[in-house]
Design a protein around this motif. Structure first.
Motif, PDB file in Angstrom:
ATOM      1  N   LYS A   2       0.825  -1.333   0.162  1.00  0.00           N
ATOM      2  CA  LYS A   2      -0.150   0.004  -0.177  1.00  0.00           C
ATOM      3  C   LYS A   2       0.748   1.199   0.068  1.00  0.00           C
ATOM      4  CE  LYS A   2      -3.749   2.230   2.497  1.00  0.00           C
ATOM      5  NZ  LYS A   2      -4.790   2.070   3.697  1.00  0.00           N
ATOM      6  N   THR A   3       1.888   1.266   0.738  1.00  0.00           N
ATOM      7  CA  THR A   3       2.880   2.490   1.005  1.00  0.00           C
ATOM      8  C   THR A   3       3.389   2.730  -0.306  1.00  0.00           C
ATOM      9  OG1 THR A   3       3.194   2.201   3.427  1.00  0.00           O
ATOM     10  CG2 THR A   3       4.341   3.372   2.273  1.00  0.00           C
ATOM     11  N   SER A   4       3.949   1.689  -0.983  1.00  0.00           N
ATOM     12  CA  SER A   4       4.499   2.120  -2.174  1.00  0.00           C
ATOM     13  C   SER A   4       3.785   2.500  -3.427  1.00  0.00           C
ATOM     14  CB  SER A   4       5.518   0.721  -2.592  1.00  0.00           C
ATOM     15  OG  SER A   4       6.424   0.280  -1.727  1.00  0.00           O
ATOM     16  N   LYS A   5       2.648   1.968  -3.158  1.00  0.00           N
ATOM     17  CA  LYS A   5       1.666   2.353  -4.420  1.00  0.00           C
ATOM     18  C   LYS A   5       1.316   3.840  -4.285  1.00  0.00           C
ATOM     19  CE  LYS A   5      -1.056   1.625  -7.751  1.00  0.00           C
ATOM     20  NZ  LYS A   5      -0.611   1.161  -9.066  1.00  0.00           N
ATOM     21  N   VAL A   6       0.849   4.130  -2.893  1.00  0.00           N
ATOM     22  CA  VAL A   6       0.421   5.578  -2.625  1.00  0.00           C
ATOM     23  C   VAL A   6       1.649   6.474  -3.093  1.00  0.00           C
ATOM     24  CG1 VAL A   6      -0.281   7.181  -1.064  1.00  0.00           C
ATOM     25  CG2 VAL A   6      -1.131   4.931  -0.872  1.00  0.00           C
ATOM     26  N   TYR A   7       2.849   6.264  -2.302  1.00  0.00           N
ATOM     27  CA  TYR A   7       3.981   7.080  -3.035  1.00  0.00           C
ATOM     28  C   TYR A   7       4.040   7.273  -4.432  1.00  0.00           C
ATOM     29  CZ  TYR A   7       6.142   7.995   1.523  1.00  0.00           C
ATOM     30  OH  TYR A   7       6.728   8.236   3.036  1.00  0.00           O
ATOM     31  N   GLN A   8       4.224   5.966  -5.285  1.00  0.00           N
ATOM     32  CA  GLN A   8       4.166   6.232  -6.692  1.00  0.00           C
ATOM     33  C   GLN A   8       2.982   7.108  -7.175  1.00  0.00           C
ATOM     34  OE1 GLN A   8       3.409   2.579  -8.557  1.00  0.00           O
ATOM     35  NE2 GLN A   8       3.677   3.440 -10.627  1.00  0.00           N
ATOM     36  N   LEU A   9       1.681   7.064  -6.875  1.00  0.00           N
ATOM     37  CA  LEU A   9       0.728   7.726  -7.349  1.00  0.00           C
ATOM     38  C   LEU A   9       1.080   9.265  -7.120  1.00  0.00           C
ATOM     39  CD1 LEU A   9      -2.265   5.511  -6.401  1.00  0.00           C
ATOM     40  CD2 LEU A   9      -1.528   6.006  -8.589  1.00  0.00           C
ATOM     41  N   LEU A  10       1.408   9.632  -5.780  1.00  0.00           N
ATOM     42  CA  LEU A  10       1.658  10.848  -5.180  1.00  0.00           C
ATOM     43  C   LEU A  10       2.671  11.694  -6.111  1.00  0.00           C
ATOM     44  CD1 LEU A  10       0.251  12.737  -3.060  1.00  0.00           C
ATOM     45  CD2 LEU A  10       1.934  11.660  -1.501  1.00  0.00           C
ATOM     46  N   PHE A  11       3.763  10.932  -6.243  1.00  0.00           N
ATOM     47  CA  PHE A  11       4.992  11.690  -6.922  1.00  0.00           C
ATOM     48  C   PHE A  11       4.908  11.621  -8.342  1.00  0.00           C
ATOM     49  CE2 PHE A  11       6.685  11.305  -2.667  1.00  0.00           C
ATOM     50  CZ  PHE A  11       7.000  12.325  -2.293  1.00  0.00           C
ATOM     51  N   ASN A  12       4.039  10.680  -8.984  1.00  0.00           N
ATOM     52  CA  ASN A  12       3.645  11.057 -10.268  1.00  0.00           C
ATOM     53  C   ASN A  12       2.644  11.968 -10.752  1.00  0.00           C
ATOM     54  OD1 ASN A  12       5.665   8.872 -10.964  1.00  0.00           O
ATOM     55  ND2 ASN A  12       4.202   7.635 -11.045  1.00  0.00           N
ATOM     56  N   ASN A  13       2.212  12.766  -9.612  1.00  0.00           N
ATOM     57  CA  ASN A  13       1.175  13.765  -9.654  1.00  0.00           C
ATOM     58  C   ASN A  13       1.581  15.367  -9.746  1.00  0.00           C
ATOM     59  OD1 ASN A  13      -1.031  15.553  -9.379  1.00  0.00           O
ATOM     60  ND2 ASN A  13      -2.096  14.525  -7.776  1.00  0.00           N
ATOM     61  N   MET A  14       1.707  15.652 -11.025  1.00  0.00           N
ATOM     62  CA  MET A  14       2.555  16.907 -11.210  1.00  0.00           C
ATOM     63  C   MET A  14       1.827  18.020 -10.439  1.00  0.00           C
ATOM     64  SD  MET A  14       4.784  18.661 -12.470  1.00  0.00           S
ATOM     65  CE  MET A  14       5.634  17.431 -13.685  1.00  0.00           C
ATOM     66  N   ASN A  15       0.402  18.181 -10.215  1.00  0.00           N
ATOM     67  CA  ASN A  15      -0.298  19.187  -9.461  1.00  0.00           C
ATOM     68  C   ASN A  15       0.250  19.091  -8.004  1.00  0.00           C
ATOM     69  OD1 ASN A  15      -1.615  19.879 -11.880  1.00  0.00           O
ATOM     70  ND2 ASN A  15      -3.582  18.665 -11.481  1.00  0.00           N
ATOM     71  N   PHE A  16       0.193  18.000  -7.658  1.00  0.00           N
ATOM     72  CA  PHE A  16       0.664  17.965  -6.287  1.00  0.00           C
ATOM     73  C   PHE A  16       2.051  18.262  -6.168  1.00  0.00           C
ATOM     74  CE2 PHE A  16       3.343  15.541  -2.857  1.00  0.00           C
ATOM     75  CZ  PHE A  16       2.396  15.783  -1.710  1.00  0.00           C
ATOM     76  N   LEU A  17       3.102  17.960  -7.016  1.00  0.00           N
ATOM     77  CA  LEU A  17       4.482  18.635  -6.840  1.00  0.00           C
ATOM     78  C   LEU A  17       4.511  20.052  -7.134  1.00  0.00           C
ATOM     79  CD1 LEU A  17       6.129  15.991  -9.234  1.00  0.00           C
ATOM     80  CD2 LEU A  17       6.112  16.035  -6.719  1.00  0.00           C
ATOM     81  N   ILE A  18       3.647  20.620  -7.987  1.00  0.00           N
ATOM     82  CA  ILE A  18       3.754  22.123  -8.171  1.00  0.00           C
ATOM     83  C   ILE A  18       3.010  22.667  -6.746  1.00  0.00           C
ATOM     84  CG2 ILE A  18       2.193  24.000  -9.115  1.00  0.00           C
ATOM     85  CD1 ILE A  18       2.287  22.149 -11.610  1.00  0.00           C
ATOM     86  N   TRP A  19       2.235  21.958  -6.003  1.00  0.00           N
ATOM     87  CA  TRP A  19       1.775  22.645  -4.783  1.00  0.00           C
ATOM     88  C   TRP A  19       2.903  22.538  -3.685  1.00  0.00           C
ATOM     89  CZ3 TRP A  19      -1.066  26.263  -3.059  1.00  0.00           C
ATOM     90  CH2 TRP A  19      -1.856  26.169  -1.795  1.00  0.00           C
ATOM     91  N   LEU A  20       3.629  21.444  -3.864  1.00  0.00           N
ATOM     92  CA  LEU A  20       4.534  21.301  -2.748  1.00  0.00           C
ATOM     93  C   LEU A  20       5.623  22.387  -3.078  1.00  0.00           C
ATOM     94  CD1 LEU A  20       5.302  19.056  -0.792  1.00  0.00           C
ATOM     95  CD2 LEU A  20       6.461  18.062  -2.576  1.00  0.00           C
ATOM     96  N   ILE A  21       6.153  22.725  -4.097  1.00  0.00           N
ATOM     97  CA  ILE A  21       7.089  23.915  -4.348  1.00  0.00           C
ATOM     98  C   ILE A  21       6.261  25.076  -3.831  1.00  0.00           C
ATOM     99  CG2 ILE A  21       8.090  25.283  -6.487  1.00  0.00           C
ATOM    100  CD1 ILE A  21       8.062  22.662  -7.722  1.00  0.00           C
ATOM    101  N   ILE A  22       5.160  25.419  -4.068  1.00  0.00           N
ATOM    102  CA  ILE A  22       4.501  26.632  -3.568  1.00  0.00           C
ATOM    103  C   ILE A  22       4.589  26.722  -2.072  1.00  0.00           C
ATOM    104  CG2 ILE A  22       2.378  27.946  -3.238  1.00  0.00           C
ATOM    105  CD1 ILE A  22       1.534  26.893  -6.162  1.00  0.00           C
TER     106      ILE A  22
END
Length: 307
Positions: free
Chosen positions: A112-132
């Motif tokens: 579960k953890t690996s799957k969620v991490y993969q989904l999260l860090f393939n999410n460009m919108n999330f990464l943009i919000w992380l930078i902000i």
């Protein structure tokens, strides 16, 4: 708290009220420290404050509940996601895919953890919000930390420095509620953040960068304090928009971890730059409060276009 709102209507105001409490704490806690330390000394002051914080945390843990409907949906979504993933892997094996294809599929972990991490860090919108989040966290606390010191540096009294931080806290409490109301009824979340970030950056340029007396600095404290909650008010709601129920909790943890790093790194970088260049004291801190929030607006506009 986001779990209890089906739509955005009212949710942003609720988060604004929640954030406003931090401004209230910024006023009350210093007064408590003064009153308690005068009677019991500084060591017992921290003991008393820790007991008060512990009491309020226990009360919060008792009364705060998760939305059971949201919890069940998240569990069902994850089970469906894992079932689909296992089915795809089974089909891949039945077709005897070659080694290269299996290696590409190897990143799809069954845990579960690996799957969620993969989904999260393939999410460009999330990464943009992380930078902000990192950019805003690196700058939002600089005025709260350094404006009182700057006040004494330019010859103002310590009481005037304290009044500036109190004014910021009061303005932040009122501003956070207004920010939530504006987002709910007129502007929306991203537009509200963009507008208030622009005002905050401009106010640092004209209200702090070239200011050396009390009255304009007090005006800056009001404007900056009013705008300072624009990011923190929406940090959770926008995580909810750029993630799904399966990645939301981990997304919140990662964002707050990065924000904490920003809070620590921002002042350190400002102090370091100031130490290696022969420039006016506090000028780097002022310029960071102008340029970094302004640069975060670019990422906000990009995120808005993607949503």
């Amino acid at each position: 708290m986001a779990q209890w709102f089906i739509t955005d209507k009212g949710a942003n105001t609720a988060f604004g009220i929640s954030v406003a409490s931090t401004g209230v704490a910024g006023i009350i806690i210093p007064l408590m420290v003064i009153l308690i330390s005068d009677r019991l000394g500084i060591q017992w002051t921290y003991h008393v404050l820790n007991l008060i914080f512990l009491l309020f945390n226990i009360i919060a843990l008792i009364i705060i509940e998760e939305n059971p409907v949201s919890n069940n949906n998240s569990s069902n979504n994850y089970q469906q996601m894992m079932s689909d993933d296992q089915e795809n892997q089974t089909r891949g094996k039945s077709k005897k895919v070659d080694d290269e294809e299996e290696e590409n599929m190897g990143c799809l972990s069954t845990s579960k953890t690996s799957k969620v991490y993969q989904l999260l860090f393939n999410n460009m919108n999330f990464l943009i919000w992380l930078i902000i989040g990192f950019l805003r966290s690196a700058t939002d606390f600089i005025p709260f930390t350094f404006v009182p010191s700057y006040a004494t540096f330019i010859g103002l009294s310590p009481s005037q420095g304290v009044s500036l931080i109190t004014t910021m806290s009061l303005a932040a409490s009122f501003g956070s509620i207004c920010i939530g109301l504006l987002a709910d009824n007129w502007l929306g979340k991203i537009n509200t953040i963009i507008v208030f970030t622009a005002v905050s950056s401009f106010s640092a340029l004209i209200g702090w960068t070239f200011v050396y007396n009390y009255q304009p600095l007090l005006l800056y404290a009001i404007v900056f304090g009013f705008c300072s909650g624009s990011y923190i008010t929406f940090v959770i709601p926008i995580i909810g928009e750029v993630t799904n129920q399966d990645t939301f909790s981990l997304g919140v943890s990662i964002v707050y971890l990065v924000n904490t790093a920003g809070v620590i790194i921002g002042p350190i970088v400002a102090n370091y730059i100031e130490s290696i260049y022969n420039i006016e004291v506090f000028m780097v801190h002022k310029l960071i409060c102008v340029l970094v929030p302004a640069s975060s607006i670019i990422f906000m506009i990009y995120l808005k276009l993607r949503l």
